[in-house]
Design a protein around this motif. Structure first.
Motif, PDB file in Angstrom:
ATOM      1  N   SER A 291       0.852  -1.188   0.000  1.00 21.30           N
ATOM      2  CA  SER A 291       0.000   0.000   0.000  1.00 21.30           C
ATOM      3  C   SER A 291       0.886   1.236   0.000  1.00 21.30           C
ATOM      4  CB  SER A 291      -0.907   0.006   1.232  1.00 21.30           C
ATOM      5  OG  SER A 291      -1.734   1.145   1.238  1.00 21.30           O
ATOM      6  N   PRO A 292       0.723   2.104  -1.004  1.00 19.81           N
ATOM      7  CA  PRO A 292      -0.182   2.049  -2.143  1.00 19.81           C
ATOM      8  C   PRO A 292       0.271   0.989  -3.148  1.00 19.81           C
ATOM      9  CG  PRO A 292       1.343   3.866  -2.421  1.00 19.81           C
ATOM     10  CD  PRO A 292       1.597   3.294  -1.049  1.00 19.81           C
ATOM     11  N   PRO A 293      -0.427   0.833  -4.286  1.00 19.21           N
ATOM     12  CA  PRO A 293       0.040  -0.116  -5.297  1.00 19.21           C
ATOM     13  C   PRO A 293       1.460   0.200  -5.744  1.00 19.21           C
ATOM     14  CG  PRO A 293      -2.193   0.630  -5.793  1.00 19.21           C
ATOM     15  CD  PRO A 293      -1.705   1.489  -4.661  1.00 19.21           C
ATOM     16  N   ARG A 294       2.177  -0.847  -6.139  1.00 17.28           N
ATOM     17  CA  ARG A 294       3.550  -0.686  -6.605  1.00 17.28           C
ATOM     18  C   ARG A 294       3.575  -0.185  -8.052  1.00 17.28           C
ATOM     19  NH1 ARG A 294       7.423  -5.573  -4.681  1.00 17.28           N
ATOM     20  NH2 ARG A 294       8.729  -4.526  -6.237  1.00 17.28           N
ATOM     21  N   ARG A 295       4.340   0.871  -8.277  1.00 23.23           N
ATOM     22  CA  ARG A 295       4.445   1.397  -9.636  1.00 23.23           C
ATOM     23  C   ARG A 295       5.262   0.457 -10.515  1.00 23.23           C
ATOM     24  NH1 ARG A 295       2.513   6.195 -12.303  1.00 23.23           N
ATOM     25  NH2 ARG A 295       2.992   5.687 -14.458  1.00 23.23           N
ATOM     26  N   ASP A 296       6.334  -0.157  -9.965  1.00 23.26           N
ATOM     27  CA  ASP A 296       7.174  -1.021 -10.808  1.00 23.26           C
ATOM     28  C   ASP A 296       6.396  -2.236 -11.302  1.00 23.26           C
ATOM     29  OD1 ASP A 296       7.090  -2.167  -8.258  1.00 23.26           O
ATOM     30  OD2 ASP A 296       9.214  -2.688  -8.217  1.00 23.26           O
ATOM     31  N   PHE A 297       5.577  -2.854 -10.436  1.00 24.47           N
ATOM     32  CA  PHE A 297       4.734  -3.963 -10.877  1.00 24.47           C
ATOM     33  C   PHE A 297       3.695  -3.479 -11.896  1.00 24.47           C
ATOM     34  CE2 PHE A 297       5.021  -7.258  -7.160  1.00 24.47           C
ATOM     35  CZ  PHE A 297       6.402  -7.332  -7.354  1.00 24.47           C
ATOM     36  N   SER A 298       3.146  -2.291 -11.643  1.00 16.97           N
ATOM     37  CA  SER A 298       2.097  -1.766 -12.525  1.00 16.97           C
ATOM     38  C   SER A 298       2.637  -1.434 -13.912  1.00 16.97           C
ATOM     39  CB  SER A 298       1.460  -0.524 -11.897  1.00 16.97           C
ATOM     40  OG  SER A 298       0.787  -0.852 -10.695  1.00 16.97           O
ATOM     41  N   ASP A 299       3.920  -1.123 -13.995  1.00 12.66           N
ATOM     42  CA  ASP A 299       4.517  -0.785 -15.289  1.00 12.66           C
ATOM     43  C   ASP A 299       4.797  -2.013 -16.158  1.00 12.66           C
ATOM     44  OD1 ASP A 299       4.471   1.928 -14.818  1.00 12.66           O
ATOM     45  OD2 ASP A 299       6.553   2.050 -14.149  1.00 12.66           O
ATOM     46  N   MET A 300       4.670  -3.206 -15.582  1.00 12.99           N
ATOM     47  CA  MET A 300       4.923  -4.432 -16.341  1.00 12.99           C
ATOM     48  C   MET A 300       3.642  -4.857 -17.060  1.00 12.99           C
ATOM     49  SD  MET A 300       8.108  -4.907 -15.766  1.00 12.99           S
ATOM     50  CE  MET A 300       8.416  -6.566 -16.363  1.00 12.99           C
ATOM     51  N   GLN A 301       3.708  -4.912 -18.373  1.00  8.70           N
ATOM     52  CA  GLN A 301       2.532  -5.230 -19.175  1.00  8.70           C
ATOM     53  C   GLN A 301       1.942  -6.589 -18.791  1.00  8.70           C
ATOM     54  OE1 GLN A 301       1.133  -3.147 -21.421  1.00  8.70           O
ATOM     55  NE2 GLN A 301      -0.532  -4.611 -21.767  1.00  8.70           N
ATOM     56  N   GLY A 302       0.668  -6.601 -18.446  1.00  9.35           N
ATOM     57  CA  GLY A 302      -0.029  -7.849 -18.158  1.00  9.35           C
ATOM     58  C   GLY A 302       0.096  -8.363 -16.746  1.00  9.35           C
ATOM     59  N   TRP A 303       0.872  -7.708 -15.899  1.00  6.60           N
ATOM     60  CA  TRP A 303       1.034  -8.216 -14.540  1.00  6.60           C
ATOM     61  C   TRP A 303      -0.197  -7.957 -13.666  1.00  6.60           C
ATOM     62  CZ3 TRP A 303       6.441  -8.093 -11.829  1.00  6.60           C
ATOM     63  CH2 TRP A 303       7.357  -8.822 -12.606  1.00  6.60           C
ATOM     64  N   VAL A 304      -0.780  -6.782 -13.761  1.00  8.33           N
ATOM     65  CA  VAL A 304      -1.939  -6.437 -12.929  1.00  8.33           C
ATOM     66  C   VAL A 304      -3.201  -6.861 -13.672  1.00  8.33           C
ATOM     67  CG1 VAL A 304      -3.203  -4.598 -11.762  1.00  8.33           C
ATOM     68  CG2 VAL A 304      -0.700  -4.521 -11.867  1.00  8.33           C
ATOM     69  N   LEU A 305      -3.926  -7.806 -13.099  1.00 13.46           N
ATOM     70  CA  LEU A 305      -5.008  -8.465 -13.821  1.00 13.46           C
ATOM     71  C   LEU A 305      -6.263  -7.616 -13.946  1.00 13.46           C
ATOM     72  CD1 LEU A 305      -4.496 -12.010 -12.280  1.00 13.46           C
ATOM     73  CD2 LEU A 305      -3.812 -11.237 -14.559  1.00 13.46           C
ATOM     74  N   ASN A 306      -6.410  -6.589 -13.129  1.00 16.84           N
ATOM     75  CA  ASN A 306      -7.577  -5.708 -13.243  1.00 16.84           C
ATOM     76  C   ASN A 306      -7.167  -4.276 -13.561  1.00 16.84           C
ATOM     77  OD1 ASN A 306      -6.468  -5.097 -10.736  1.00 16.84           O
ATOM     78  ND2 ASN A 306      -8.456  -4.817  -9.739  1.00 16.84           N
TER      79      ASN A 306
END
Length: 317
Positions: A291-306
């Motif tokens: 918390s908050p969401p991770r930007r590095d994970f969010s920048d990876m295409q297809g990692w965040v399912l929603n």
């Protein structure tokens, strides 16, 4: 304590090449600067081994927190109703097993959330009814002050944990706030790390059930400015933590190697080098919370399912 250098170079990595996280922009080993104000403390909660923070007609609930998030683990009685009144922000409901089922009411909606699902519940008044009782987890931001006061480790956060900036919420979901439910049974995909969902305040990564981890394929790493909550929902895990040496002797700490059988929660502070190893013969299930969401994970295409429901900020927060 085994000495550990605090010196790193940009070419060092903290993951094996086969680990999807080796491609992250943040994948570097060691702590690159001395901690000017020391390190935060780790916390461990073994749910069921101590008295619950809530024991009432709804069931037994154990509550533990990080700086920005709160985890409430509930063994609900049949017919239990878990209510939130005037909830300040979104929260998550995690039903990891195939049972129980929950009926969630919020914002004029009523949604059935079956087992093996994660749901995000909007701010305001809401209720979770569990007709058959069972095991559920709710995850909140620490803005829920009533829950923060009940946490088993509340004293740890009497002062804010170092290195962690104040929580800034991510953009509102597409189409506004409502109950959003997602199945957990998403097939693994090469190059994707875990099964990740996010909302405006949280990122939750539900890993696949696994056997013992190969001791030759661990992944010691650290996070500069956020904590990690490692929620064990099956099996057992050993959490290994190491604090790098700084120029100040009072900052030095012994390594930690803490065994946490499920259900349990480990809070891993910023800048502590850490890795976790599943050790039960089978059924090991870990859920990572940020918390908050991770930007590095969010920048990876297809990692965040929603990601289609919850946009990332247009610039880093």
């Amino acid at each position: 304590m085994v000495p550990m250098s605090t010196q790193t170079t940009p070419t060092q990595t903290m993951y094996a090449d086969a680990d999807p996280r080796s491609r992250l922009a943040t994948a570097s080993a060691g702590v690159t600067q001395a901690a000017a104000d020391g390190f935060g403390a780790s916390s461990y909660a073994l749910f069921g081994e101590a008295a619950p923070q809530i024991d009432d007609a709804s069931g037994r609930t154990w509550i533990t927190r990080g700086q920005n998030f709160i985890v409430a683990y509930t063994l609900a009685r049949p017919g239990a109703v878990l209510r939130r009144t005037g909830q300040v922000d979104e929260y998550a409901l995690l039903i990891e097993a195939s049972q129980p089922r929950a009926v969630v009411t919020a914002g004029g909606e009523e949604v059935l959330v079956p087992g093996e699902h994660i749901a995000f519940i909007p701010p305001g008044d809401s209720s979770i009814t569990l007709p058959d009782g069972g095991e559920v987890v709710r995850i909140f931001s620490s803005a829920s002050g009533d829950l923060a006061a009940l946490c088993s480790n509340a004293a740890t956060y009497a002062d804010p944990a170092p290195h962690i900036p104040p929580l800034e919420r991510w953009p509102d979901p597409v189409g506004g706030f409502r109950i959003r439910s997602y199945p957990l049974n998403v097939a693994a995909e090469e190059g994707r790390f875990g099964r990740i969902w996010r909302c405006t305040t949280l990122m939750i990564n539900v890993f696949e059930t696994a056997g013992p981890r190969d001791p030759d394929k661990l992944s010691p790493h650290h996070h500069d400015d956020f904590e990690q909550g490692s929620l064990a929902m099956g099996g057992s895990f050993v959490h290994h933590l190491r604090w790098p040496w700084t120029a100040r002797l009072r900052d030095w700490r012994d390594d930690e190697h803490v065994t946490c059988p499920a259900p349990s929660l480990a809070i891993i502070p910023a800048r502590a080098v850490h890795t976790s190893a599943s050790v039960a013969p089978s059924g090991n299930l870990l859920v990572d919370i940020f918390s908050p969401p991770r930007r590095d994970f969010s920048d990876m295409q297809g990692w965040v399912l929603n990601a289609h429901d919850y946009p990332a900020p247009s610039s880093p927060v």
